[in-house]
Design an enzyme around this catalytic site. Structure first.
Site, PDB file in Angstrom:
ATOM      1  N   CYS A  88       0.800  -1.288  -0.083  1.00 12.73           N
ATOM      2  CA  CYS A  88       0.099   0.044   0.185  1.00 12.73           C
ATOM      3  C   CYS A  88       0.875   1.234  -0.280  1.00 12.73           C
ATOM      4  CB  CYS A  88      -1.101  -0.069   1.165  1.00 12.73           C
ATOM      5  SG  CYS A  88      -2.354   0.906   0.620  1.00 12.73           S
ATOM      6  N   GLU A 147      -1.863  -9.164   3.395  1.00 15.12           N
ATOM      7  CA  GLU A 147      -1.642  -9.482   4.926  1.00 15.12           C
ATOM      8  C   GLU A 147      -2.815 -10.192   5.612  1.00 15.12           C
ATOM      9  OE1 GLU A 147      -0.845  -6.523   4.158  1.00 15.12           O
ATOM     10  OE2 GLU A 147      -1.393  -5.158   5.474  1.00 15.12           O
ATOM     11  N   HIS A 153      -3.774  -5.152   0.212  1.00 17.25           N
ATOM     12  CA  HIS A 153      -3.177  -5.630   1.548  1.00 17.25           C
ATOM     13  C   HIS A 153      -3.118  -7.263   1.620  1.00 17.25           C
ATOM     14  CE1 HIS A 153      -2.811  -1.898   3.816  1.00 17.25           C
ATOM     15  NE2 HIS A 153      -3.965  -1.505   3.003  1.00 17.25           N
TER      16      HIS A 153
HETATM   17  N1  GLN Z   1      -2.279   6.458   2.725  1.00 18.30           N
HETATM   18  C1  GLN Z   1      -2.264   5.687   1.556  1.00 18.30           C
HETATM   19  C2  GLN Z   1      -3.601   5.891   0.881  1.00 18.30           C
HETATM   20  O1  GLN Z   1      -4.661   6.278   1.545  1.00 18.30           O
HETATM   21  C3  GLN Z   1      -1.873   4.469   1.722  1.00 18.30           C
HETATM   22  C4  GLN Z   1      -3.014   3.663   2.698  1.00 18.30           C
HETATM   23  C5  GLN Z   1      -2.261   2.634   3.271  1.00 18.30           C
HETATM   24  O2  GLN Z   1      -1.158   2.246   3.123  1.00 18.30           O
HETATM   25  N2  GLN Z   1      -3.430   1.690   3.788  1.00 18.30           N
HETATM   26  O3  GLN Z   1      -3.837   5.744  -0.395  1.00 18.30           O
END
Ligand code: GLN
Length: 537
Positions: A382, A510, A508
Site C-alpha cells: 500500500c 496480509e 493488503h
Molecule cells: N495513505 C495511502 C492511501 O490512502 C496508503 C494507505 C495504506 O497504506 N493503507 O492511499
C-alpha cells in the site's frame, strides 16, 4: 442442530488474549466438523476502529466486504480459516446508531427508548442474526473490555438474557488472570474470585473459567477456583503462557476446553478434532531448518500490534519455507541517506509497511532505494508501494519533485494522486476504497507465477493511487505494471523485472494469510530472502 452460543468475557486485566482463546476454541470446534463463526462486540462508541490511530487500538483489520474492524478478527480468520464480514464486529457506536435510527423512523412510537430493553435487544439481534446468516452450529461471541467496565454492562446483560431464554444452548466462558506472586512464591486465585463475583452481581454465572497463568495450576488451586467460582473442577481450564499463539488451540484441547463446551451445551456425540494440518504447521514453525533477517520499515514500530497481520503473515510464510524469520522493526523516521546502510546492509529482505500521512515518508523512500540499488528483495504494501513509485520517479525517471499528493498537496509531479471518486468525499469513517477488488495479472510476470492465476482478489484500504498520466514514462524505464484493476484501470502491482525480487502492491495481502493457507506473496518473499542470503555465502 440448534445453534449454540458461546460467550467469552474477560476479567482481572486487559490484554489476556481473549481473542486468541476465542479463536482457539473456534478452531477446535471447526476441527471437530462443526460449522462455526465468531464475532467481537466492542464496547467503545466509535462506529468502527477505522478512525483510530494504530497506537490506540492496534491494527485496523479489513474484511473482504470492506469492514474496518478490530484486530481480533484477524486472529479469527487466521485460526478458523474463514472469511469474516461487517456482521462479525459490532461496536456500541453501531448498536446505538441502529437504535437511534429506529427511534427517528418511529419504530418505538410512544415509548421511552432505554438501555434495557432496546439496547440489549439490539445487541442480541446482532448475535442471533449472525447465527442465521450461515445456519451455524456455533456462534462464538467475544465481549471486548474487562468485566466491571461501565461500557460492558449492557453486553453482559444481553448475555444474561440470552442464557435465561435459551438455557444450555448458551455457554459462558470467563477468562481471568491467576498471577504469580514472586515474594510469596504462590499463584493467587483471589483476583479470579473477585472477577467472577463481579459477573455474578450482574447476573451471569460463568460455566467455564479459563485461567491465564505463567505456571501450571495445582490440583488445590483448581479446586479452590471451582469451589469459590461455582463451576465444576473440570471446567477450570489453565492457559499457560505459550511460545507461540498457534500452540494455544492444542494446549486448550489438552485441557479439555472443547469437551467442556460440548458438555455444557448438551452435545454428546461428535468426532475428535482433526488437527493434523495445524500440528504440521506448528512443527515447521518450531523446527526451522533455515533463518533469515527481514527489515520491516514503518512508522508505528513502538507497537507490534500495529502491524499484527504483517507479522503473522511473515510467520506463516516462514513456516512454509521451514525458515525462522527474525523481523527487525525499523522506524522510518530514523532512516536517512547517511545511515540507511547501517540499518539495512545485513537484511536479507526489506518490507515497507502501509500507512498514512507524511511522517516517515523520506525514510521509507531511502529504504526502497537501498533495496533497489543493492538487489535486496523488496515488498512494498500500500503506502510502501506508493513510496516505491515515488522513489523510482525521483531516481530513475529524473522527476526530482515527484511526490504523492497525500504528502505534498499540489505538488508538480503527483505520481501518486487522490482517486477520482475520493475527491468528492469529506467524511472520514468507512470512506476509503475498502475490501475486495479484482486484479488481473500479466502473464509472464513474477506475480503471475506466484499466484498461478490470471485474476486474483485482494483487500484494499486506501484513498490514493498510481497516477496513470505517468504510466508510459515508467514503462519506458523498465517498470512493469503486472496487476491491473481492469474495471477502473487502476495499477495495483508494480515490479522491476531487472531486480531479483521487487514487488509493490496497492492492496493488503496480509489480511488474507491464514495458518492453513499462507499467502503466496509472503511465502515467495521469504523464499527470495532465503535465496538472497544463500547467494551471499
Ligand atoms: N495513505 C495511502 C492511501 O490512502 C496508503 C494507505 C495504506 O497504506 N493503507 O492511499
Amino acid at each position: 442442530m440448534n445453534t449454540r452460543y458461546v460467550f467469552v468475557t474477560g476479567g482481572v486485566a486487559s490484554s489476556l488474549g481473549k481473542g486468541i482463546v476465542a479463536a482457539s476454541l473456534g478452531n477446535l470446534l471447526k476441527a471437530r466438523g462443526f460449522k462455526v463463526t465468531i464475532q467481537k462486540l466492542d464496547p467503545y462508541i466509535n462506529i468502527d476502529p477505522g478512525t483510530l490511530n494504530p497506537y490506540e487500538h492496534g491494527e485496523c483489520y479489513v474484511t473482504g466486504d470492506g469492514a474496518e474492524t478490530d484486530l481480533d478478527l484477524g486472529h479469527y480468520e487466521r485460526f478458523l480459516d474463514i472469511h469474516t464480514s461487517h456482521a462479525n464486529n459490532v461496536t456500541t457506536g453501531k448498536i446505538y446508531q441502529a437504535v437511534i435510527n429506529k427511534e427517528r423512523r418511529g419504530d418505538f412510537l410512544g415509548k421511552t427508548v432505554q438501555v434495557v430493553p432496546h439496547i440489549t435487544d439490539e445487541i442480541q439481534h446482532w448475535i442471533k442474526q449472525l447465527a442465521q446468516s450461515g445456519s451455524y452450529d456455533f456462534v462464538i461471541t467475544e465481549i471486548g473490555g474487562t468485566v466491571g467496565d461501565i461500557e460492558s454492562l449492557p453486553y453482559i446483560e444481553a448475555v444474561r438474557q440470552m442464557k435465561w431464554e435459551l438455557g444450555d444452548q448458551c455457554v459462558s466462558i470467563h477468562l481471568t488472570l491467576v498471577p504469580y506472586l514472586r515474594a510469596a512464591g504462590e499463584l493467587k486465585t483471589k483476583p479470579t474470585q473477585h472477577s467472577v463475583k463481579n459477573l455474578l452481581e450482574q447476573g451471569l454465572q460463568p460455566d467455564i473459567i479459563v485461567c491465564r497463568t505463567e505456571y501450571e495450576l495445582s490440583e488445590n488451586i483448581r479446586k479452590k477456583i471451582a469451589l469459590f467460582c461455582n463451576v465444576s473442577y473440570n471446567s477450570v481450564i489453565q492457559c499457560v503462557d505459550a511460545k507461540s499463539i498457534y500452540e494455544v488451540p492444542l494446549n486448550l484441547h489438552e485441557e479439555g476446553l472443547d469437551v467442556q463446551v460440548l458438555k455444557a451445551t448438551g452435545i454428546t456425540e461428535c468426532k475428535e478434532p482433526d488437527l493434523t494440518q495445524w500440528k504440521d504447521f506448528l512443527y515447521k514453525l518450531e523446527h526451522p531448518k533455515h533463518n533469515v533477517d527481514i527489515a520491516l520499515v514503518g512508522k508505528y514500530t513502538a507497537l507490534k500490534d500495529a502491524y499484527k497481520s504483517i507479522y503473522e503473515s511473515i510467520s506463516h510464510g516462514g513456516a512454509s519455507n521451514d525458515c525462522a524469520v527474525k523481523v527487525h522493526s525499523i522506524s522510518s523516521e530514523d532512516l536517512n541517506e547517511n545511515n540507511v546502510a547501517d540499518y539495512l546492509s545485513k537484511m536479507n529482505a526489506i518490507l515497507v509497511a502501509p500507512g498514512f500521512g507524511s511522517r516517515g515518508i523520506d525514510g521509507k523512500i531511502q529504504a526502497i532505494r537501498y533495496a533497489r540499488e543493492n538487489n535486496i528483495p523488496f515488498l512494498g504494501i500500500c503506502l510502501g508501494m506508493q513510496c516505491a513509485v515515488i522513489e523510482i520517479a525521483r531516481d530513475v525517471l529524473n522527476l526530482k519533485d515527484a511526490n504523492s499528493s497525500e504528502v505534498e498537496p499540489g505538488c508538480a509531479n503527483p505520481v501518486i494522486d487522490l482517486m477520482e471518486d475520493q475527491k468528492k468525499i469529506s467524511g472520514m469513517g468507512g470512506t476509503m476504497r475498502l475490501g475486495n477488488y479484482k486484479c488481473s495479472l500479466v502473464k509472464g510476470s513474477r506475480v503471475y507465477d506466484i499466484y498461478g492465476a490470471d485474476e486474483i482478489q485482494e483487500r484494499h484500504r486506501h484513498r490514493y493511487e498510481f497516477n496513470n498520466k505517468y504510466l508510459s514514462l515508467y514503462e519506458a524505464n523498465g517498470v512493469k505494471f503486472t496487476g491491473v484493476n481492469k474495471n477502473e484501470n487502476l495499477m495495483e502491482i508494480i515490479e522491476l523485472p531487472s531486480h531479483p525480487w521487487f514487488v509493490g502492491v496497492q492492496f493488503h495481502p496480509e489480511y488474507r494469510s491464514t495458518v492453513l493457507h499462507p499467502h503466496p506473496l509472503f511465502v515467495n518473499f521469504i523464499a527470495a530472502a532465503m535465496k538472497n542470503k544463500e547467494s551471499k555465502k
